[in-house]
Write a protein that holds these residues in place. Structure first.
Motif, PDB file in Angstrom:
ATOM      1  N   SER A  74       0.824  -1.204   0.000  1.00  0.00           N
ATOM      2  CA  SER A  74       0.000   0.000   0.000  1.00  0.00           C
ATOM      3  C   SER A  74       0.862   1.259   0.000  1.00  0.00           C
ATOM      4  N   LEU A  75       1.973   1.228   0.716  1.00  0.00           N
ATOM      5  CA  LEU A  75       2.871   2.376   0.738  1.00  0.00           C
ATOM      6  C   LEU A  75       3.511   2.608  -0.625  1.00  0.00           C
ATOM      7  N   VAL A  76       3.897   1.545  -1.316  1.00  0.00           N
ATOM      8  CA  VAL A  76       4.481   1.679  -2.650  1.00  0.00           C
ATOM      9  C   VAL A  76       3.447   2.219  -3.640  1.00  0.00           C
ATOM     10  N   ILE A  77       2.226   1.707  -3.567  1.00  0.00           N
ATOM     11  CA  ILE A  77       1.177   2.182  -4.467  1.00  0.00           C
ATOM     12  C   ILE A  77       0.868   3.655  -4.199  1.00  0.00           C
ATOM     13  N   ASP A  78       0.758   4.024  -2.925  1.00  0.00           N
ATOM     14  CA  ASP A  78       0.495   5.424  -2.587  1.00  0.00           C
ATOM     15  C   ASP A  78       1.655   6.326  -3.000  1.00  0.00           C
ATOM     16  N   GLY A  79       2.881   5.833  -2.862  1.00  0.00           N
ATOM     17  CA  GLY A  79       4.050   6.620  -3.282  1.00  0.00           C
ATOM     18  C   GLY A  79       4.062   6.842  -4.781  1.00  0.00           C
ATOM     19  N   ALA A  80       3.758   5.795  -5.550  1.00  0.00           N
ATOM     20  CA  ALA A  80       3.714   5.948  -7.008  1.00  0.00           C
ATOM     21  C   ALA A  80       2.601   6.904  -7.423  1.00  0.00           C
ATOM     22  N   ARG A  81       1.467   6.806  -6.758  1.00  0.00           N
ATOM     23  CA  ARG A  81       0.352   7.710  -7.056  1.00  0.00           C
ATOM     24  C   ARG A  81       0.698   9.150  -6.683  1.00  0.00           C
ATOM     25  N   SER A  82       1.422   9.340  -5.585  1.00  0.00           N
ATOM     26  CA  SER A  82       1.828  10.680  -5.175  1.00  0.00           C
ATOM     27  C   SER A  82       2.826  11.285  -6.151  1.00  0.00           C
ATOM     28  N   ILE A  83       3.754  10.460  -6.637  1.00  0.00           N
ATOM     29  CA  ILE A  83       4.731  10.959  -7.614  1.00  0.00           C
ATOM     30  C   ILE A  83       4.043  11.324  -8.920  1.00  0.00           C
ATOM     31  N   ALA A  84       3.093  10.497  -9.346  1.00  0.00           N
ATOM     32  CA  ALA A  84       2.398  10.759 -10.607  1.00  0.00           C
ATOM     33  C   ALA A  84       1.536  12.010 -10.535  1.00  0.00           C
ATOM     34  N   ASN A  85       0.958  12.284  -9.363  1.00  0.00           N
ATOM     35  CA  ASN A  85       0.071  13.441  -9.229  1.00  0.00           C
ATOM     36  C   ASN A  85       0.784  14.674  -8.704  1.00  0.00           C
ATOM     37  N   SER A  86       2.067  14.589  -8.415  1.00  0.00           N
ATOM     38  CA  SER A  86       2.867  15.697  -7.886  1.00  0.00           C
ATOM     39  C   SER A  86       2.266  16.270  -6.601  1.00  0.00           C
ATOM     40  N   GLY A  87       1.776  15.406  -5.771  1.00  0.00           N
ATOM     41  CA  GLY A  87       1.220  15.811  -4.488  1.00  0.00           C
ATOM     42  C   GLY A  87       1.025  14.590  -3.623  1.00  0.00           C
ATOM     43  N   LEU A  88       0.801  14.840  -2.335  1.00  0.00           N
ATOM     44  CA  LEU A  88       0.647  13.735  -1.395  1.00  0.00           C
ATOM     45  C   LEU A  88      -0.740  13.122  -1.538  1.00  0.00           C
ATOM     46  N   ASN A  89      -0.789  11.867  -1.914  1.00  0.00           N
ATOM     47  CA  ASN A  89      -2.036  11.101  -2.005  1.00  0.00           C
ATOM     48  C   ASN A  89      -1.848   9.809  -1.237  1.00  0.00           C
ATOM     49  N   TYR A  90      -2.846   9.467  -0.432  1.00  0.00           N
ATOM     50  CA  TYR A  90      -2.801   8.185   0.275  1.00  0.00           C
ATOM     51  C   TYR A  90      -4.175   7.539   0.236  1.00  0.00           C
ATOM     52  N   THR A  91      -4.186   6.239   0.442  1.00  0.00           N
ATOM     53  CA  THR A  91      -5.431   5.482   0.452  1.00  0.00           C
ATOM     54  C   THR A  91      -5.968   5.460   1.876  1.00  0.00           C
ATOM     55  N   PRO A  92      -7.119   6.103   2.110  1.00  0.00           N
ATOM     56  CA  PRO A  92      -7.675   6.048   3.463  1.00  0.00           C
ATOM     57  C   PRO A  92      -8.229   4.664   3.766  1.00  0.00           C
ATOM     58  N   LEU A  93      -8.386   4.386   5.038  1.00  0.00           N
ATOM     59  CA  LEU A  93      -8.831   3.063   5.465  1.00  0.00           C
ATOM     60  C   LEU A  93     -10.237   2.738   4.973  1.00  0.00           C
ATOM     61  N   ASP A  94     -11.123   3.735   4.903  1.00  0.00           N
ATOM     62  CA  ASP A  94     -12.486   3.431   4.452  1.00  0.00           C
ATOM     63  C   ASP A  94     -12.518   3.021   2.985  1.00  0.00           C
ATOM     64  N   LEU A  95     -11.647   3.591   2.154  1.00  0.00           N
ATOM     65  CA  LEU A  95     -11.579   3.177   0.758  1.00  0.00           C
ATOM     66  C   LEU A  95     -11.022   1.759   0.637  1.00  0.00           C
TER      67      LEU A  95
END
Length: 107
Positions: free
Chosen positions: A20-41
Motif C-alpha cells: 500500500s505504501l508503494v502504491i500510494d508513493g507511485a500515485r503521489s509521484i504521478a500526481n505531484s502531491g501527497l495522495n494516500y489510500t484512506p482506510l475506508d476506501l
C-alpha cells in the motif's frame, strides 16, 4: 501454534502495508502531491457492500456518537499506517519468549 499464526498474520499485514505504501508513493509521484489510500476506501474495496453496513451496525449496537467523532476520523487514517502498526503488534505478540534471567550455568 498460536504464536505461528500471530507471526503469519503480522508478516502478511506488514507486507500489505508495504504494498500500500508503494502504491500510494507511485500515485503521489504521478500526481505531484501527497495522495494516500484512506482506510475506508481500502475496506470498501475489500469488503464491498458489507463495508457500507458498518455505520448502521455501530449506531444501532454501540452508540451513535461513536460513529461520528471517533470512527469517521479513524477511517480517514492511511491504510498503510494501520497495516504497519497492527502487523508489528502481531509480530511482537507472536515473538518467542526470552530466556529466563538467572539460569545457573555452573554445575
Amino acid at each position: 501454534m498460536v504464536r505461528f499464526l500471530l507471526r503469519l498474520a503480522g508478516y502478511l499485514l506488514v507486507a500489505a502495508g508495504f504494498v500500500s505504501l508503494v502504491i500510494d508513493g507511485a500515485r503521489s509521484i504521478a500526481n505531484s502531491g501527497l495522495n494516500y489510500t484512506p482506510l475506508d476506501l481500502a475496506l470498501s474495496t475489500l469488503a464491498g457492500v458489507r463495508g457500507e453496513a458498518l455505520k448502521p451496525l455501530v449506531e444501532r449496537s454501540l452508540h451513535p456518537w461513536l460513529w461520528d467523532p471517533v470512527l469517521v476520523h479513524l477511517l480517514q487514517v492511511p491504510a498503510a499506517l494501520l497495516a504497519f502498526l497492527f502487523g508489528f503488534l502481531l509480530l511482537r505478540l507472536g515473538a518467542p519468549r526470552e530466556a529466563a534471567i538467572g539460569i545457573v550455568t555452573r554445575r
